[in-house]
Design a protein around this motif. Structure first.
Motif, PDB file in Angstrom:
ATOM      1  N   LEU A 130       0.833  -1.203   0.000  1.00  0.00           N
ATOM      2  CA  LEU A 130       0.000   0.000   0.000  1.00  0.00           C
ATOM      3  C   LEU A 130       0.869   1.255   0.000  1.00  0.00           C
ATOM      4  CD1 LEU A 130      -2.983   0.981   0.165  1.00  0.00           C
ATOM      5  CD2 LEU A 130      -2.673   1.082   2.654  1.00  0.00           C
ATOM      6  N   GLY A 131       1.894   1.265   0.860  1.00  0.00           N
ATOM      7  CA  GLY A 131       2.792   2.415   0.922  1.00  0.00           C
ATOM      8  C   GLY A 131       3.570   2.607  -0.367  1.00  0.00           C
ATOM      9  N   ALA A 132       4.021   1.489  -0.974  1.00  0.00           N
ATOM     10  CA  ALA A 132       4.783   1.582  -2.223  1.00  0.00           C
ATOM     11  C   ALA A 132       3.927   2.155  -3.351  1.00  0.00           C
ATOM     12  CB  ALA A 132       5.324   0.208  -2.608  1.00  0.00           C
ATOM     13  N   ARG A 133       2.672   1.742  -3.417  1.00  0.00           N
ATOM     14  CA  ARG A 133       1.782   2.263  -4.467  1.00  0.00           C
ATOM     15  C   ARG A 133       1.517   3.753  -4.251  1.00  0.00           C
ATOM     16  NH1 ARG A 133       0.213  -1.400  -7.898  1.00  0.00           N
ATOM     17  NH2 ARG A 133       0.047  -3.606  -7.312  1.00  0.00           N
ATOM     18  N   TRP A 134       1.348   4.154  -3.003  1.00  0.00           N
ATOM     19  CA  TRP A 134       1.093   5.562  -2.690  1.00  0.00           C
ATOM     20  C   TRP A 134       2.301   6.432  -3.052  1.00  0.00           C
ATOM     21  CZ3 TRP A 134       3.323   8.812   1.143  1.00  0.00           C
ATOM     22  CH2 TRP A 134       2.670  10.043   1.302  1.00  0.00           C
ATOM     23  N   MET A 135       3.501   5.983  -2.651  1.00  0.00           N
ATOM     24  CA  MET A 135       4.704   6.755  -2.951  1.00  0.00           C
ATOM     25  C   MET A 135       4.992   6.780  -4.443  1.00  0.00           C
ATOM     26  SD  MET A 135       7.397   6.103   0.168  1.00  0.00           S
ATOM     27  CE  MET A 135       7.187   4.332   0.278  1.00  0.00           C
ATOM     28  N   ALA A 136       4.721   5.656  -5.131  1.00  0.00           N
ATOM     29  CA  ALA A 136       4.953   5.614  -6.581  1.00  0.00           C
ATOM     30  C   ALA A 136       4.073   6.626  -7.295  1.00  0.00           C
ATOM     31  CB  ALA A 136       4.701   4.207  -7.109  1.00  0.00           C
ATOM     32  N   ARG A 137       2.807   6.713  -6.888  1.00  0.00           N
ATOM     33  CA  ARG A 137       1.902   7.692  -7.521  1.00  0.00           C
ATOM     34  C   ARG A 137       2.380   9.118  -7.263  1.00  0.00           C
ATOM     35  NH1 ARG A 137      -2.152   3.957  -5.903  1.00  0.00           N
ATOM     36  NH2 ARG A 137      -2.477   5.106  -3.955  1.00  0.00           N
ATOM     37  N   ARG A 138       2.865   9.377  -6.069  1.00  0.00           N
ATOM     38  CA  ARG A 138       3.327  10.734  -5.730  1.00  0.00           C
ATOM     39  C   ARG A 138       4.550  11.147  -6.550  1.00  0.00           C
ATOM     40  NH1 ARG A 138       2.044  13.597  -1.180  1.00  0.00           N
ATOM     41  NH2 ARG A 138       4.216  14.266  -0.996  1.00  0.00           N
ATOM     42  N   GLN A 139       5.396  10.186  -6.904  1.00  0.00           N
ATOM     43  CA  GLN A 139       6.645  10.518  -7.585  1.00  0.00           C
ATOM     44  C   GLN A 139       6.573  10.366  -9.104  1.00  0.00           C
ATOM     45  OE1 GLN A 139      10.071   8.558  -5.878  1.00  0.00           O
ATOM     46  NE2 GLN A 139       9.186   8.627  -3.835  1.00  0.00           N
ATOM     47  N   THR A 140       5.485   9.832  -9.589  1.00  0.00           N
ATOM     48  CA  THR A 140       5.369   9.576 -11.030  1.00  0.00           C
ATOM     49  C   THR A 140       5.546  10.847 -11.851  1.00  0.00           C
ATOM     50  OG1 THR A 140       3.983   7.621 -10.740  1.00  0.00           O
ATOM     51  CG2 THR A 140       3.824   8.766 -12.853  1.00  0.00           C
ATOM     52  N   GLY A 141       4.917  11.928 -11.429  1.00  0.00           N
ATOM     53  CA  GLY A 141       5.013  13.177 -12.186  1.00  0.00           C
ATOM     54  C   GLY A 141       6.441  13.669 -12.299  1.00  0.00           C
ATOM     55  N   ALA A 142       7.214  13.573 -11.200  1.00  0.00           N
ATOM     56  CA  ALA A 142       8.606  14.030 -11.226  1.00  0.00           C
ATOM     57  C   ALA A 142       9.448  13.165 -12.158  1.00  0.00           C
ATOM     58  CB  ALA A 142       9.179  14.015  -9.814  1.00  0.00           C
ATOM     59  N   LEU A 143       9.221  11.841 -12.129  1.00  0.00           N
ATOM     60  CA  LEU A 143       9.978  10.965 -13.010  1.00  0.00           C
ATOM     61  C   LEU A 143       9.594  11.208 -14.470  1.00  0.00           C
ATOM     62  CD1 LEU A 143      11.916   8.714 -13.626  1.00  0.00           C
ATOM     63  CD2 LEU A 143      10.183   7.047 -12.934  1.00  0.00           C
ATOM     64  N   GLN A 144       8.333  11.442 -14.740  1.00  0.00           N
ATOM     65  CA  GLN A 144       7.910  11.731 -16.111  1.00  0.00           C
ATOM     66  C   GLN A 144       8.539  13.034 -16.607  1.00  0.00           C
ATOM     67  OE1 GLN A 144       3.643  11.586 -15.541  1.00  0.00           O
ATOM     68  NE2 GLN A 144       3.502   9.503 -16.350  1.00  0.00           N
ATOM     69  N   GLU A 145       8.634  14.014 -15.729  1.00  0.00           N
ATOM     70  CA  GLU A 145       9.296  15.274 -16.096  1.00  0.00           C
ATOM     71  C   GLU A 145      10.756  15.036 -16.453  1.00  0.00           C
ATOM     72  OE1 GLU A 145      10.553  19.499 -13.959  1.00  0.00           O
ATOM     73  OE2 GLU A 145       8.897  18.311 -13.128  1.00  0.00           O
TER      74      GLU A 145
END
Length: 362
Positions: free
Chosen positions: A71-86
């Motif tokens: 659950l924590g990994a999915r939450w953190m992944a969603r939060r950081q996705t935008g930065a990685l896409q940038e």
């Protein structure tokens, strides 16, 4: 194998897993480059981050119930996705690692062929830990191609517990899940070879040559170590890790006496800044009167999103906003001929194959 299953049951790579023995003439070998993997597209960013955050080697959290960790990994992944896409947008839409490791595989297959001669058939594959091509697909190709023996080659130049062991344990877990156990050997790190150290030294020299001769003596070096090396650093500092030993060898081989700074390169995942960080090291070089700085990524065998974006773009921007006269970054090892030849020699040595002497141009 799902990230959850691996995190719940992995106990580390077994030494008994390496059971390859000595190669016989006429056998067909599969050389598998084990790489963390690079994000292939912006759409794959979240899945990449989730797999990374679920890795018990990179982010150990055995005290957490597996459902809570997921659950924590999915939450953190969603939060950081935008930065990685940038970051991906800034470096061309995909990680350079995926392309370069594929190129390394082709170069290694050619080098093994040259050094082994015509009595050995070898094919090189890539298996990525967090992205495609994943170990499951690669293992299926290896078995379908009728390979008699597998040689695993972690692409990290030195053994890093959080990277090398993670890739080996993942491959082992996939083999066990599929119920196959081909004769297997593991190539040790190549950092101890003359070829890799010389290749890294040449990259440093190439970067230094971009500075005017008049200011080269006052140019400082900044070694940006792979953040996963902190686990293997006795006192937590980059210079005490196995990468520190590699850097000192390069400096000794080049007879370098210039000022050296150390830092941990940024990484994806928890996005926790490790100390010392490159920005602070850059400021220290400035305070000491450096006329310029060469950043040397340490612990990477290819360019990655971290080196291409965090170091070559973001840290360069920081340098441009300071009074550092000139900022350069050493190119990645990538397909440097000395590195590829060192890899090929290590592959053949690992299976007891006598290499064909290479012709030396006069």
């Amino acid at each position: 194998m799902t990230p959850r299953a691996f995190a719940a049951h992995s106990s580390g790579p077994s030494s008994a897993f390496a059971n390859g023995g000595t190669l016989e003439r006429g056998e067909r070998i599969a050389v598998v480059l084990l790489a963390p993997g690079g994000v292939l597209s912006e759409e794959g960013a979240e899945d990449f981050l989730f797999r990374l955050l679920m890795d018990p080697y990179r982010f150990p959290a055995s005290w957490l119930p597996i459902w809570l960790r997921e659950l924590g990994a999915r939450w953190m992944a969603r939060r950081q996705t935008g930065a990685l896409q940038e970051a991906l947008q800034a470096v061309g839409g995909t990680s350079p690692e995926a392309r370069i490791v594929a190129e390394q595989a082709k170069a290694l297959q050619n080098a093994v062929g040259r050094q082994a001669g015509s009595d050995l058939t070898a094919r090189v594959y890539v298996a990525s830990r967090y992205a495609d091509p994943q170990a499951e697909a690669t293992l299926e190709r290896v078995m379908a191609d009728g390979c008699d023996r597998v040689v695993l080659v972690p692409v990290t130049p030195v053994r890093l517990s959080a990277v090398t062991d993670a890739c080996l344990a993942w491959w082992q877990a996939v083999c066990e899940e599929r119920g196959v156990r081909p004769p297997t050997v593991v190539v040790p790190s190549v950092a101890h070879t003359d070829g890799f150290a010389r290749a890294l030294g040449e990259r440093v020299g190439e970067a230094l040559k971009r500075f005017p001769r008049a200011i080269r003596p006052s140019v400082h070096l900044l070694f940006a170590a792979h953040p996963a090396s902190r686990v293997d650093a006795p006192d937590g500092s980059p210079e005490s890790s196995p990468l520190g030993e590699l850097a000192r060898r390069v400096l000794s081989d080049r007879n370098e006496t210039r000022r050296v700074h150390w830092a941990y390169a940024p990484s994806w995942g928890l996005r926790r800044a490790l100390s010392p960080n490159p920005g602070d090291a850059l400021q220290l070089a400035l305070d000491e009167g450096a006329s310029g700085v060469v950043v040397v990524p340490l612990g990477y065998s290819s360019d990655t999103v971290e080196t291409a974006y965090e170091l070559d773009i973001r840290l360069r921007q920081t340098a441009s906003e300071s009074s550092i006269g000139q900022f350069e970054i050493a190119a990645g090892i990538n397909c440097h001929a000395l590195y590829i030849d060192a890899l090929a020699s290590s592959v053949l040595d690992s299976v007891g194959w006598k290499r064909v002497p290479l012709a030396i141009a006069s």
